[in-house]
Design an enzyme around this catalytic site. Structure first.
Site, PDB file in Angstrom:
ATOM      1  CB  CYS A  99      -0.895  -0.024   1.237  1.00 26.32           C
ATOM      2  SG  CYS A  99      -1.696   1.549   1.606  1.00 26.32           S
ATOM      3  CB  CYS A 103      -5.172   6.352  -3.055  1.00 22.63           C
ATOM      4  SG  CYS A 103      -3.882   5.171  -3.253  1.00 22.63           S
ATOM      5  CB  THR A 190      -3.832   3.921   5.023  1.00 20.48           C
ATOM      6  OG1 THR A 190      -4.560   2.726   5.250  1.00 20.48           O
ATOM      7  CG2 THR A 190      -2.791   3.677   3.957  1.00 20.48           C
ATOM      8  CD  GLU A 256      -2.435  -0.176   7.655  1.00 17.01           C
ATOM      9  OE1 GLU A 256      -1.803  -1.005   8.355  1.00 17.01           O
ATOM     10  OE2 GLU A 256      -2.343  -0.138   6.417  1.00 17.01           O
ATOM     11  CG  HIS A 291     -10.274   4.691  -0.617  1.00 17.25           C
ATOM     12  ND1 HIS A 291      -9.079   5.147  -1.128  1.00 17.25           N
ATOM     13  CD2 HIS A 291      -9.945   3.845   0.384  1.00 17.25           C
ATOM     14  CE1 HIS A 291      -8.075   4.603  -0.471  1.00 17.25           C
ATOM     15  NE2 HIS A 291      -8.569   3.795   0.462  1.00 17.25           N
ATOM     16  CE1 TYR A 295      -9.111   0.438  -0.958  1.00 13.27           C
ATOM     17  CE2 TYR A 295      -8.290  -1.781  -0.723  1.00 13.27           C
ATOM     18  CZ  TYR A 295      -8.571  -0.562  -0.180  1.00 13.27           C
ATOM     19  OH  TYR A 295      -8.283  -0.325   1.142  1.00 13.27           O
ATOM     20  CB  CYS A 297      -3.446  -0.111  -4.963  1.00 14.67           C
ATOM     21  SG  CYS A 297      -4.639  -0.657  -3.714  1.00 14.67           S
ATOM     22  CD  GLU A 445      -4.888  -1.223   2.921  1.00 11.97           C
ATOM     23  OE1 GLU A 445      -4.009  -1.697   2.188  1.00 11.97           O
ATOM     24  OE2 GLU A 445      -4.777  -0.134   3.487  1.00 11.97           O
TER      25      GLU A 445
END
Ligand code: SF4
Ligand code: FE
Length: 482
Positions: A99, A103, A190, A256, A291, A295, A297, A445
């Site tokens: 991560c 973002c 995060t 986090e 968001h 993802y 990512c 996550e």
């Protein structure tokens, strides 16, 4: 000015954050071995923006100033912008294998660009002007913003104002001439200690009794009264063992934190919602949809895991076996299906009245629902291909020690032409992604980030046009209810 990674790192050193880890204050956050890999991942979002081959994806033109900016500070101006955002997520996921955190701030900025405009249009408030001034400040300095949404929530059956402890949702405790004072906490934050700014939003739709909880604002991350307590990750203390390849991913990771706001002052210029409870729900939905698109990512991280599984298969000499080839195809099929979702919700985006481009909410939720499942299956197949040595492998120290090293060289070997160390390294990477610190990002996550699976199912149920589907069915078989 777009910062380089090194300038970003230096800018973090100037922050005076209150950070705790293992019960102790961390004074040098940037160099702490458990935090630094997460800083490295964010630093890459800065460095890539300076490489000509990535300029198209990593940079954009500010609609405020006309200047080139890092895409992470951009307000999407077209469906093409949204598509590039998805591609940027995949690119960075594949280069970091974790991560990269930036973002959430981008998504918070975009959601607020819509909501502040809508509140002003309905109520004649002044939020959008304040927000645009803040946005320009962020874009000009190329800041990393932490988007903070999730409250501790206490008893889930009760709304914010009915909790036994009123602080379990972040709230306004004082309104004054110059600003407001807020109290509460945000969980699962995060990249919190790698951020220059923290942008706070409400976490649920609210009614009038919750008006003190309907608050959105931005603060410098080192504002007095904000405390960060870093969370644990599976196998996180491997990072304290020095340069060993037992870490799996040698350079990158995420983090986090639990972020506490202990009566923190926010000047009015940085307040973007305060008491207009009917806009808490739309703000949550807009941020969540953006968001969920982010993802993308996990597609990039999936690329890394598939590459690692193929490599492990080759090191074992099993890559030509029909069932291995089929499992690799299955992993790719699942991963590319995820990519379809984040591209589709971007391509089907629309323009809001503020001018900001918004993703297709239904498709963004479908995409994120897939993300709660497919990475688990991809990880299962990777473990299947890797074999049991994945979890029984001795350490790098044993490989390097003269007494044990020769035995490991001999008995942990796969194909003769592959060094034993290479085989150990790739297995450690698969361990990292499916069981270790990076599994936090790739698996849990994927499950709970941007809202848990059930929240997407609610949005899917709400988003589909069921009446049109029924009408299509009835028409074809001759049912007329006129
Ligand atoms: Fe970005 Fe993905 Fe990390 Fe969320 S989980 S902050 S979308 S990299
Ligand atoms: Fe996330």
């Amino acid at each position: 000015m777009m910062m380089m990674g090194s300038q970003y790192e230096e800018s973090l050193r100037k922050l005076d954050l209150t950070v705790y880890l293992f019960g102790e204050r961390v004074l040098n956050v940037v160099d702490h071995p458990m935090i630094r890999p997460s800083m490295n991942a964010v630093a890459l979002t800065y460095d890539l923006a300076h490489l000509p081959e990535y300029a198209e994806i990593m940079t954009a033109t500010s609609h405020l100033t006309g200047r080139a900016i890092n895409r992470f500070t951009h307000i999407h101006q077209s469906a093409e912008d949204l598509v590039k955002k998805s591609k940027m997520g995949r690119l960075l996921g594949s280069l970091t294998g974790c991560c990269f955190q930036r973002c959430v701030g981008m998504d918070a900025l975009n959601a607020l660009s819509i909501t502040t405009h809508d509140i002003d249009a309905r109520l004649g408030t002044d939020y959008n002007r304040r927000f645009l001034k803040y946005l320009e400040y962020v874009q000009e300095r190329d800041l990393t913003c932490d988007g903070a949404m999730t409250d501790p929530k206490g008893d889930r059956s009760l709304p914010p104002h009915a909790q036994a402890d009123p602080d379990l949702y972040l709230r306004v405790v004082e309104r004054g001439k110059d600003g407001i004072v807020v109290r509460g906490a945000k969980v699962h934050q995060t990249g919190a200690v790698n951020s220059h700014e923290i942008i706070v939003m409400p976490t649920v739709a609210m009614r009038e009794a919750d008006r003190d909880y309907a608050v959105a604002f931005a603060l410098p991350s080192d504002t007095r009264g904000i405390t960060y307590i870093i969370g644990r990750q599976s196998c996180d203390t491997r990072k304290l063992e020095g340069e060993t390849f037992d870490r799996g991913n040698l350079s990158f990771g995420g983090h986090e934190a639990l972020v506490i706001f202990d009566d923190v002052f926010v000047p009015w210029e940085r307040v973007f919602l305060c008491g207009e409870y009917e806009f808490a729900g739309p703000l949550v939905e807009q941020f969540a949809s953006y968001h969920r698109q982010s993802y993308a990512c996990k597609v990039g991280v999936g690329d890394v895991l598939i590459g690692a599984a193929q490599t492990a298969a080759e090191y074992n000499g099993i890559e030509k076996a029909a069932h291995i080839r089929d499992k690799i195809v299955e992993m790719n099929h699942l991963n590319e299906t995820l990519f379809c979702g984040c591209i589709a919700c971007a391509a089907e985006g629309h323009r809001e009245t503020s001018g900001t481009w918004m993703v297709d909410t239904l498709l963004a939720n479908v995409h994120k629902q897939n993300v709660t499942r497919f990475p688990y299956e991809i990880a299962r197949l990777a473990q299947d291909i890797a074999g049991g040595l994945l979890v029984t492998l001795p350490s790098e120290k044993d490989l390097k020690a003269p007494e044990t090293g020769r035995w490991l060289e001999k008995y942990c070997k796969g194909r003769t032409d592959v060094p034993t160390e290479h085989r150990m390294r790739i297995l450690r990477l698969i361990e990292n992604l499916t069981l270790g610190a990076a599994a936090v990002g790739y698996l849990t996550e994927s499950m709970h980030g941007a809202g848990s699976p059930q929240t997407q199912r609610v949005m899917i149920a709400r988003g589909v046009n069921m009446k049109a589907k029924q009408a299509a069915a009835k028409r074809l078989c001759g049912i007329s209810e006129e």
